[in-house]
Structure formats: structure tokens, C-alpha cells
Design an enzyme around this catalytic site. Structure first.
Site, PDB file in Angstrom:
ATOM      1  N   HIS A 177      31.514 -40.832 -75.253  1.00  0.00           N
ATOM      2  CA  HIS A 177      31.429 -42.211 -75.736  1.00  0.00           C
ATOM      3  C   HIS A 177      32.522 -42.310 -76.798  1.00  0.00           C
ATOM      4  O   HIS A 177      32.462 -41.602 -77.804  1.00  0.00           O
ATOM      5  CB  HIS A 177      30.037 -42.428 -76.319  1.00  0.00           C
ATOM      6  CG  HIS A 177      29.877 -43.692 -77.098  1.00  0.00           C
ATOM      7  ND1 HIS A 177      29.012 -44.692 -76.718  1.00  0.00           N
ATOM      8  CD2 HIS A 177      30.445 -44.113 -78.262  1.00  0.00           C
ATOM      9  CE1 HIS A 177      29.051 -45.664 -77.604  1.00  0.00           C
ATOM     10  NE2 HIS A 177      29.910 -45.344 -78.565  1.00  0.00           N
ATOM     11  N   ASP A 303      25.268 -47.266 -67.112  1.00  0.00           N
ATOM     12  CA  ASP A 303      24.896 -47.245 -68.535  1.00  0.00           C
ATOM     13  C   ASP A 303      23.583 -48.026 -68.734  1.00  0.00           C
ATOM     14  O   ASP A 303      23.453 -48.803 -69.690  1.00  0.00           O
ATOM     15  CB  ASP A 303      26.006 -47.795 -69.423  1.00  0.00           C
ATOM     16  CG  ASP A 303      25.764 -47.519 -70.896  1.00  0.00           C
ATOM     17  OD1 ASP A 303      24.821 -46.766 -71.237  1.00  0.00           O
ATOM     18  OD2 ASP A 303      26.519 -48.062 -71.725  1.00  0.00           O
ATOM     19  N   HIS A 307      15.942 -51.836 -73.516  1.00  0.00           N
ATOM     20  CA  HIS A 307      15.379 -52.046 -74.858  1.00  0.00           C
ATOM     21  C   HIS A 307      14.151 -52.928 -74.717  1.00  0.00           C
ATOM     22  O   HIS A 307      14.014 -53.675 -73.745  1.00  0.00           O
ATOM     23  CB  HIS A 307      16.408 -52.706 -75.774  1.00  0.00           C
ATOM     24  CG  HIS A 307      17.540 -51.801 -76.138  1.00  0.00           C
ATOM     25  ND1 HIS A 307      17.382 -50.694 -76.934  1.00  0.00           N
ATOM     26  CD2 HIS A 307      18.860 -51.832 -75.792  1.00  0.00           C
ATOM     27  CE1 HIS A 307      18.557 -50.085 -77.072  1.00  0.00           C
ATOM     28  NE2 HIS A 307      19.458 -50.743 -76.381  1.00  0.00           N
TER      29      HIS A 307
HETATM   30  N1  LIG Z   1      25.540 -48.864 -74.127  1.00  0.00           N
HETATM   31  C1  LIG Z   1      24.772 -49.374 -75.041  1.00  0.00           C
HETATM   32  O1  LIG Z   1      24.976 -50.509 -75.421  1.00  0.00           O
HETATM   33  N2  LIG Z   1      23.740 -48.703 -75.576  1.00  0.00           N
HETATM   34  C2  LIG Z   1      23.371 -47.355 -75.316  1.00  0.00           C
HETATM   35  C3  LIG Z   1      24.228 -46.359 -76.006  1.00  0.00           C
HETATM   36  C4  LIG Z   1      25.562 -46.136 -75.357  1.00  0.00           C
HETATM   37  O2  LIG Z   1      25.695 -46.055 -74.136  1.00  0.00           O
HETATM   38  O3  LIG Z   1      26.566 -45.995 -76.086  1.00  0.00           O
HETATM   39  C5  LIG Z   1      21.917 -47.169 -75.734  1.00  0.00           C
HETATM   40  O4  LIG Z   1      21.461 -46.025 -75.818  1.00  0.00           O
HETATM   41  O5  LIG Z   1      21.226 -48.160 -75.912  1.00  0.00           O
HETATM   42 ZN   LIG Z   2      25.084 -45.033 -72.652  1.00  0.00          ZN
HETATM   43 ZN   LIG Z   3      27.985 -45.030 -74.945  1.00  0.00          ZN
END
Ligand SMILES: NC(=O)N[C@@H](CC(=O)O)C(=O)O
Ligand SMILES: [Zn+2]
Ligand SMILES: [Zn+2]
Length: 425
Positions: A177, A303, A307
Site C-alpha cells: 500500500h 480491495d 465498514h
Molecule cells: N482501501 C480502503 O479504503 N480501506 C482499507 C485499507 C486499504 O486498503 O488501504 C480498509 O482496510 O478499510
Molecule cells: Zn486494502
Molecule cells: Zn491499501
């Protein structure tokens, strides 16, 4: 034994070829038309598309530690429903998989609850704090895909250099990252038109690309396989193109949202458009598309970052970064890139299955006699609106609500076993 009748697969020349598939003992035993087999359980695919199982090298399952957002069970069910047979789980959990004890704990949880194949990443540094490097040599033998501090960039070049040297020795990738914290200046959306017009603090493109530039030099110096997470800027793509021309062992992934959306698509400060890296400019988006098409970017990774609704209900500044992706990635990519003629179906399957398996040296992503029977059956015609209330993921945080897309997975097999089946198949 399972017999799948009347499917179509795509050839390297992008021709659709009709075939039946006989699966036995976790392997593809036969792949031809007109297979008959009395002992087998038979499914009529009625012309559906058969892809090698999709592979996602960037998923946040949240368990252990953040079960309110997602669990291994719900996250891997979402993977199965999205057509993914193999996924890699990021290390920003509690505990962080940064020791033998923690990696063992996470592997045990995965053994208990995962519905698809999951490889965890081990962290690069203890607690993902960017300081002390984990026991790379020992953890390398523990069923991990590689090392990643995803969620954070490694701030110190010296730490990254040493981690790369050690990962190279054990033949594991560093999955990065890329984000230079000293260039953030409190930003939380791309430093572009939308942020300016709506009074938000911007994240500079250079906060990503500067770290990628540094790391490419470190990868050259160490010879490690350096994989870049969620690439998002034009400059980053250009750097990867340069690195590959130099013969440096660099690979990169891009997320469907960075291929489909730019900052000007953000609506009403909706936090479902907030992720890290942020939605960049249209020029960046086009550079990512071009990079994917010319092979500079190797793979698509979701990714998937669920949440809780309460967290996403905060304002843009306070809400956490991240959106879900597992259940919408294939139909979004198919509808917006294959149906529109930007890429071929074969290219999409390459980017979502064959290549992610290949670059991480995994024996998946193959659809041939003798191959491991990881298969995704997709109804390319079936059109449906994206509705997060239908997600099996706990995370409903998507900017794609209401998008009408086709190419929905209807059956997923891992190791020859059905792990997902739509009701109408
Ligand atoms: N991509 C994001 O926006 N969030 C990811 C973290 C990450 O992938 O850097 C997370 O863990 O929520
Ligand atoms: Zn991530
Ligand atoms: Zn990331």
C-alpha cells in the site's frame, strides 16, 4: 462426481467454445461436448459462461477484530457469490498476523469458517507500525501469500529495503500500500476538482507515486517481487511501465472502482465514494484503463473493504476509507468494459483469474483437463440492478447502488465442490 452440461468457455483467441465439464476428485476430468456419465450429479448450464475461478489478491475479511464490519464466514460467502474461488486476506486485523502465534490463530479461524480458499498475508512490520520487521524467514513457511502492511505505507525506506531483501531470500512478494504520510496534509478525497468545489482537503497524487518511485528503486536493488496495491494515478502507472521496461520484478493491481469512477462522480458528499486511494481525476482513470489494457497493470483486485453502516453514516471527513467489492466486481467489469468493447472477455478472465494466480505462483486460474476444479459459472445475459440489501457481505458500502449490470455469477465451485449456487440454476 459432477457433470456440468452445455457451458461455454473462452479461448485465448476470445472465441466462445461450447463444452461439458466432468469433475471428479477436485479436478477437471473431462472437458468436451457430449459427455455422458451415469454416476455424476448433472447440472444443465443452459449456455452459461464457464470461467476459471476468479482470484482476488486484495480482500479485507475483518475477522479477527472487526467482526461488526465482516466475518470470515460472511466475507468468504460474498467471495463465493461474486465468483471468487481464491482470495487473499489483508493483515489489518486484531491481532495483526505478525508472529507465528498470530498467523496460526488466523489460519485456524480460516480453516473453521472460510467458504472459499483463503491465503492470509502476513504483515511486513510488527503491528503494521512500520518499524520492526516481522520474522520473515519463519512466517514464509506458514501458508501466507506474501507480506503486506496494507492500510498503511511503509514510511522508512530503510525498513522497506530490509523487508524486501529478506522477502527475496524466502521467495515471497512484498505487497505494498503506497502512501507517504508526510504528503497527506490532512486530505481525505483526491486533490482535484470535486474536493476544491466542495471545500474538502485533498490527497495529492504524489503521496502515492512518490512512494512507488522509491519502492521501484528498492525492488531493483533487492530483486524482490514487488506488488503494488490499488494503483490509482497516471504517474504511478507510468512508473510501473518504466520499471517493467527495466526488467524490475514489479506487478500491480487496480480496483474496479478506479477503473469505473473518478472524483467528479462523487455525489452529495456520499461516504460510499470514500476509499483509499481516493477516486482520482478522469485523466488518472483513463491512465489506469490504458495500463490494464497494455499489461502494465497485471490484475484487477477488489480491495473489498466493508465498514459498518454507522461508521459510513459519519461525514466525509470522519467516515472510514473503503468500499465493498466482491459481489459486484465481475458484473461491473463485464458490463462496462467487455460489453462496451473496451476489453475482450478473455482479457477480463485473464485479469481476474489467470494472471493473479500466475503472478503469485498459485496453481489456479486454469480451465483444462487435469486442472484443479475451481470454476465460476456466469450468466452473461442476466441483467439486474445492484442492491446492497441483497449482499451476503455485512458491508453495504458501495457507490454502485442502482447500477444495472449483467454477467452475474450463478455457481461457484472450489476444489470441485459447489460453494455457491443461485436459486434459478
Ligand atoms: N482501501 C480502503 O479504503 N480501506 C482499507 C485499507 C486499504 O486498503 O488501504 C480498509 O482496510 O478499510
Ligand atoms: Zn486494502
Ligand atoms: Zn491499501
Amino acid at each position: 462426481m459432477i457433470l456440468l452440461k452445455n457451458g461455454y468457455f473462452v479461448s485465448e483467441e476470445n472465441d466462445l467454445i461450447k463444452s461439458d465439464f466432468l469433475i471428479n476428485d477436485g479436478k477437471i476430468l473431462k472437458m468436451e461436448i457430449g459427455i455422458e456419465c451415469d454416476e455424476a450429479e448433472v447440472y444443465d448450464l443452459a449456455g452459461a459462461f464457464v470461467s476459471p475461478g476468479l482470484v482476488d489478491v486484495h480482500v479485507h475479511l475483518r475477522e479477527p477484530g472487526y467482526e461488526r464490519k465482516e466475518t470470515i464466514e460472511t466475507g468468504t460467502l460474498a467471495a463465493a457469490k461474486g465468483g471468487f474461488t481464491t482470495i487473499a486476506a489483508m493483515a489489518n486485523t486484531i491481532p495483526v498476523p505478525d508472529s507465528v502465534e498470530h498467523v496460526t490463530y488466523i489460519n485456524d479461524l480460516l480453516d473453521k469458517s472460510a467458504k472459499v480458499r483463503v491465503f492470509p498475508y502476513a504483515a511486513i512490520t510488527i503491528g503494521e507500525r512500520g518499524e520492526e520487521i516481522v520474522d520473515v524467514e519463519t512466517l514464509a513457511n506458514m501458508n501466507i501469500l506474501g507480506f503486506s502492511d496494507d492500510g498503511r505505507g511503509i514510511q522508512e525506506a530503510g525498513v522497506m529495503y530490509q523487508a524486501m531483501k529478506r522477502a527475496k531470500e524466502v521467495n515471497k512478494p512484498i505487497v505494498a500500500h503506497c502512501e507517504d504520510d508526510s504528503l497527506l496534509f490532512g486530505g481525505y478525497l483526491h486533490d482535484g476538482e470535486y474536493a476544491k468545489e466542495n471545500g474538502h482537503k485533498g490527497i495529492l497524487s504524489v503521496s502515492e507515486s512518490a512512494q512507488i518511485a522509491r519502492d521501484i528503486m528498492l525492488a531493483q536493488a533487492t530483486g524482490v517481487h514487488y506488488h503494488i496495491c490499488h494503483i490509482s494515478t497516471k504517474e504511478s502507472v507510468e512508473l510501473v511501465r518504466f520499471a517493467k521496461q527495466q526488467g524490475i520484478h514489479v506487478t500491480a493491481e487496480v480496483s474496479p472502482h478506479h477503473l469505473l469512477l473518478c472524483d467528479m462522480d462523487i455525489k452529495n458528499d456520499d461516504t460510499n465514494y470514500k476509499m483509499n486511494p481516493p477516486l482520482r481525476s478522469e485523466r488518472d482513470r483513463l491512465a489506469c484503463v490504458e495500463g490494464l489494457l497494455d499489461g502494465t497493470i497485471d490484475v484487477i483486485a477488489t480491495d473489498h473493504a466493508p465498514h459498518h453502516e454507522d461508521e459510513k453514516a459519519r461525514n466525509l471527513y470522519e467516515a472510514p476509507f473503503g468500499i465493498v467489492g466482491l459481489e459486484t466486481a465481475f458484473p461491473l467489469m463485464y458490463t462496462h468494459f467487455v460489453k462496451t468493447g473496451i476489453m475482450t472477455l478473455n482479457q477480463l478472465v485473464n485479469c481476474m483469474s489467470r494472471k493473479p494466480a500466475d503472478i503469485f505462483n498459485l496453481p489456479y486460474g486454469k480451465l483444462e483437463v487435469g486442472a484443479i476444479a475451481d470454476l465460476t459459472i456466469i450468466d452473461l445475459e442476466k441483467e439486474m440492478k445492484i442492491d446492497p440489501q441483497h449482499f451476503v457481505s455485512k458491508g453495504k458500502n458501495t457507490p454502485f447502488t442502482g447500477y444495472c449490470v449483467s454477467g452475474w455469477p450463478v455457481m461457484t465451485l472450489v476444489d470441485g465442490k459447489i460453494v455457491y449456487q443461485a436459486m434459478n440454476l
